[in-house]
Write a protein that holds these residues in place. Structure first.
Motif, mmCIF file in Angstrom:
data_model
loop_
_atom_site.group_PDB
_atom_site.id
_atom_site.type_symbol
_atom_site.label_atom_id
_atom_site.label_comp_id
_atom_site.label_asym_id
_atom_site.label_seq_id
_atom_site.Cartn_x
_atom_site.Cartn_y
_atom_site.Cartn_z
ATOM 1 N N SER A 196 14.527 -38.270 -40.798
ATOM 2 C CA SER A 196 15.697 -39.145 -40.821
ATOM 3 C C SER A 196 15.571 -40.248 -41.869
ATOM 4 C CB SER A 196 15.931 -39.779 -39.442
ATOM 5 O OG SER A 196 14.896 -40.686 -39.120
ATOM 6 N N ILE A 246 16.981 -38.639 -45.430
ATOM 7 C CA ILE A 246 18.239 -37.897 -45.482
ATOM 8 C C ILE A 246 19.017 -38.324 -46.720
ATOM 9 C CG2 ILE A 246 20.467 -37.524 -44.374
ATOM 10 C CD1 ILE A 246 19.105 -37.830 -41.696
ATOM 11 N N LEU A 257 19.688 -31.776 -38.450
ATOM 12 C CA LEU A 257 19.680 -33.228 -38.610
ATOM 13 C C LEU A 257 20.632 -33.658 -39.725
ATOM 14 C CD1 LEU A 257 18.494 -35.990 -37.853
ATOM 15 C CD2 LEU A 257 16.654 -35.551 -39.477
ATOM 16 N N THR A 290 24.454 -36.035 -39.446
ATOM 17 C CA THR A 290 24.891 -37.239 -40.155
ATOM 18 C C THR A 290 26.394 -37.200 -40.418
ATOM 19 O OG1 THR A 290 24.512 -36.309 -42.373
ATOM 20 C CG2 THR A 290 22.658 -37.425 -41.302
ATOM 21 N N LYS A 316 17.776 -44.138 -31.961
ATOM 22 C CA LYS A 316 18.634 -43.917 -33.111
ATOM 23 C C LYS A 316 19.814 -43.045 -32.678
ATOM 24 C CE LYS A 316 16.064 -44.618 -37.347
ATOM 25 N NZ LYS A 316 15.893 -44.103 -38.712
#
Length: 256
Positions: A82, A85, A115, A119, A149
């Motif tokens: 993360s 990204i 992942l 986003t 998160k």
């Protein structure tokens, strides 16, 4: 060449009971604990260096090739991922879709692409049919969620076969993402996580999965391919986005 499934090992002797129970639950062979096996297996070391192990501890779960320190553990490390990204051809494939869309990653694997999709979507369903890989995926997500998160709360792992799940799902997602495992003979080696999955997961014929996805997605289907591979099921996409190695084929299937 390793077996087509890993052995389960406890990280230490105090976690053997829980690890044995876990191995029985997902039908994997159990080999004791890492420390003892390293001592006992000196004669087998060369052979065991080719074997993958799923190693469990009180606060950890990871995949490892061999018993030596030479090969580093393979985690579903969502926290680390993360932090790195960035825009990619996968995120460009999602262009034009609202944040409240639902995405099904039908071939989640270690969840790295899931992942990236999270986003851009408030709900990503991660389908993984292999129980031990699903356990690794779920462990990584649970660990990441402890850091509060919000992106990790957008991700919902499910242990199920993609075909079965898509055929019986009632609520149609806006996007279905397919990353069928491809085995390519090149001089460059894949990242260790991808290489591990290629060695551990049996080759499958992905035929008809694309057609099932096209019948179930509201907006589009995204297919990840090696840039030199033919189109999945020989179906031409609406358009493609290509990089140096990977190509994303985008099929527009807007349904009202």
């Amino acid at each position: 060449m390793s077996e087509s499934r890993p052995f389960v090992l406890a990280e230490n002797s105090s976690y053997e009971k829980e690890s044995m129970k876990f191995a029985e639950g997902i039908n994997l062979p159990f080999r004791g604990n890492l420390k003892d096996l390293r001592k006992e297996a000196l004669d087998e070391t060369r052979e065991l260096d080719k074997q993958y192990f799923l190693i469990l501890g009180k606060k950890s779960m990871y995949l490892k090739l061999g018993l030596t320190l030479r090969n580093k553990p393979i985690f579903c490390d969502f926290l680390k991922w993360s932090k790195d990204i960035r825009k990619s051809n996968l995120t460009r494939s999602m262009r034009g879709l609202p944040k409240d869309c639902t995405v099904i990653d039908a071939t989640a694997g270690l969840g790295h692409d899931s992942l990236s999709l999270a986003t851009l979507s408030n709900k990503v369903i991660l389908l993984e049919k292999i129980p031990w890989l699903y356990a690794l995926l779920q462990h990584g997500l649970n660990k990441a969620r402890q850091k509060n998160k919000s992106i990790f709360n957008n991700m919902y792992p499910v242990c199920d076969n993609a075909r079965d799940y898509l055929l019986r799902t009632i609520s149609k997602p806006e996007v279905i993402y397919l990353d069928p495992m491809f085995h390519v003979s090149t001089k460059s080696k894949a990242k260790k996580g991808v290489q591990a999955l290629r060695e551990l997961m049996p080759e499958e014929n992905p035929d008809y999965l694309l057609q099932i996805a096209l019948n179930n997605a509201k907006e589009r289907v995204i297919v990840k391919r090696h840039r030199n591979d033919k189109f999945l099921e020989n179906l031409s996409p609406t358009y493609s986005i290509s990089g140096h190695v990977i190509r994303f084929d985008i099929y527009s299937v807007r349904k009202i």
